[in-house]
Design a protein around this motif. Structure first.
Motif, PDB file in Angstrom:
ATOM      1  N   LEU A  98      37.292  44.973  33.766  1.00 27.40           N
ATOM      2  CA  LEU A  98      38.171  45.239  34.906  1.00 27.40           C
ATOM      3  C   LEU A  98      38.055  44.159  35.980  1.00 27.40           C
ATOM      4  O   LEU A  98      38.985  43.958  36.767  1.00 27.40           O
ATOM      5  CB  LEU A  98      37.842  46.606  35.513  1.00 27.40           C
ATOM      6  N   SER A  99      36.920  43.460  35.989  1.00 29.33           N
ATOM      7  CA  SER A  99      36.737  42.409  36.995  1.00 29.33           C
ATOM      8  C   SER A  99      37.700  41.247  36.789  1.00 29.33           C
ATOM      9  O   SER A  99      37.914  40.435  37.698  1.00 29.33           O
ATOM     10  CB  SER A  99      35.291  41.895  36.969  1.00 29.33           C
ATOM     11  N   LEU A 100      38.318  41.189  35.619  1.00 28.62           N
ATOM     12  CA  LEU A 100      39.268  40.106  35.332  1.00 28.62           C
ATOM     13  C   LEU A 100      40.541  40.232  36.159  1.00 28.62           C
ATOM     14  O   LEU A 100      41.363  39.311  36.174  1.00 28.62           O
ATOM     15  CB  LEU A 100      39.621  40.091  33.839  1.00 28.62           C
ATOM     16  N   THR A 101      40.698  41.361  36.856  1.00 26.74           N
ATOM     17  CA  THR A 101      41.877  41.513  37.708  1.00 26.74           C
ATOM     18  C   THR A 101      41.900  40.465  38.818  1.00 26.74           C
ATOM     19  O   THR A 101      42.945  40.250  39.441  1.00 26.74           O
ATOM     20  CB  THR A 101      41.926  42.924  38.329  1.00 26.74           C
ATOM     21  N   ILE A 102      40.769  39.806  39.056  1.00 31.58           N
ATOM     22  CA  ILE A 102      40.746  38.749  40.061  1.00 31.58           C
ATOM     23  C   ILE A 102      41.727  37.632  39.703  1.00 31.58           C
ATOM     24  O   ILE A 102      42.294  36.971  40.576  1.00 31.58           O
ATOM     25  CB  ILE A 102      39.315  38.152  40.211  1.00 31.58           C
ATOM     26  N   PHE A 103      41.984  37.461  38.402  1.00 31.86           N
ATOM     27  CA  PHE A 103      42.895  36.399  37.970  1.00 31.86           C
ATOM     28  C   PHE A 103      44.356  36.757  38.248  1.00 31.86           C
ATOM     29  O   PHE A 103      45.196  35.866  38.300  1.00 31.86           O
ATOM     30  CB  PHE A 103      42.672  36.069  36.499  1.00 31.86           C
ATOM     31  N   LEU A 104      44.623  38.034  38.430  1.00 26.56           N
ATOM     32  CA  LEU A 104      45.965  38.426  38.855  1.00 26.56           C
ATOM     33  C   LEU A 104      46.205  37.910  40.272  1.00 26.56           C
ATOM     34  O   LEU A 104      47.262  37.333  40.565  1.00 26.56           O
ATOM     35  CB  LEU A 104      46.111  39.950  38.815  1.00 26.56           C
ATOM     36  N   PHE A 105      45.229  38.100  41.131  1.00 29.13           N
ATOM     37  CA  PHE A 105      45.322  37.590  42.498  1.00 29.13           C
ATOM     38  C   PHE A 105      45.435  36.067  42.501  1.00 29.13           C
ATOM     39  O   PHE A 105      46.270  35.494  43.222  1.00 29.13           O
ATOM     40  CB  PHE A 105      44.092  38.030  43.298  1.00 29.13           C
ATOM     41  N   LEU A 106      44.616  35.406  41.701  1.00 26.94           N
ATOM     42  CA  LEU A 106      44.634  33.940  41.648  1.00 26.94           C
ATOM     43  C   LEU A 106      45.970  33.420  41.123  1.00 26.94           C
ATOM     44  O   LEU A 106      46.480  32.397  41.586  1.00 26.94           O
ATOM     45  CB  LEU A 106      43.479  33.432  40.787  1.00 26.94           C
ATOM     46  N   THR A 107      46.545  34.124  40.153  1.00 27.33           N
ATOM     47  CA  THR A 107      47.839  33.717  39.602  1.00 27.33           C
ATOM     48  C   THR A 107      48.935  33.847  40.655  1.00 27.33           C
ATOM     49  O   THR A 107      49.803  32.970  40.778  1.00 27.33           O
ATOM     50  CB  THR A 107      48.191  34.576  38.378  1.00 27.33           C
TER      51      THR A 107
END
Length: 219
Positions: free
Chosen positions: A15-24
């Motif tokens: 779930l921590s990979l959601t940070i890449f949604l913000f970065l994208t």
């Protein structure tokens, strides 16, 4: 219900990979708003041939990152978090550089033809503006995935897998200049940034020191 609960507990680190949604989203915003002031060009750029077939390696970058996260996510939380930190740091620092040093690529070539390679290159050209190219995120992230994989303890004896990862990362880096998506300067910038992050994450004493709670995927 118990199975679902245990599975969630075991793999909730994904779930921590959601940070890449913000970065994208941040990247997309910068693409639309930053007006470039510096053109990235080196004389060697004109000497490097245009090889449209390398567009496959360029696209493979997305799958390469996904494969890396999936493998490490199931094999080692510690290696997984290291890769996540590596890539998110690389992207964040790159974005800050884009803001402080607004840059763009030299004019791209015209790519005629109806073959799949030409279509794929033109698709990139049409949907990815020429600004925000230095340092190359493609290069920094590709190196980051490879470093994360070869430094994973569970991969220490998997020589073939390490070799395939090296070829993949090298091909991705090369593709950025062979399809004229980046200047060689952008590539060098990506390599330097990846080297700095590597030292910070993997060579700084006690950073991410081995911890049973982190290393054990069961926790």
């Amino acid at each position: 219900m118990l199975l679902i609960k245990n599975t969630y507990k075991k793999y909730k680190h994904f779930l921590s990979l959601t940070i890449f949604l913000f970065l994208t989203l941040w990247f997309a915003y910068l693409k639309k708003t930053i007006i470039p002031e510096h053109i990235m060009y080196f004389y060697l750029d004109s000497q490097i041939p245009f090889v449209k077939e390398f567009v496959l390696a360029y696209y493979f970058w997305f799958a390469y990152m996904a494969i890396g996260f999936l493998y490490l996510g199931f094999a080692s939380k510690r290696a997984f978090y290291r890769m996540e930190l590596f890539l998110s740091l690389g992207m964040t620092i790159s974005f800050i550089i884009f803001i402080l040093y607004p840059n763009a690529q030299f004019p791209r070539p015209s790519v005629p033809g109806n073959d799949v390679f030409s279509w794929l290159v033109n698709f990139i050209y049409d949907h990815d503006g020429t600004n925000n190219v230095f340092p190359s995120i493609h290069v920094c992230n590709a190196i980051g995935v490879h470093i994360s994989l070869i430094n994973c303890y569970e991969l220490k004896d998997k020589t073939l897998l390490k070799s395939l990862s090296f070829v993949a990362a090298l091909s991705i880096c090369a593709s950025t200049v062979f399809i004229k998506q980046h200047s060689i300067i952008d590539v060098v910038g990506g390599v330097i940034l990846a080297t700095i992050i590597y030292i910070f994450i993997y060579q700084t004493p006690k950073l991410f020191a081995s911890s049973p709670k982190i290393d054990n995927i069961e926790n």
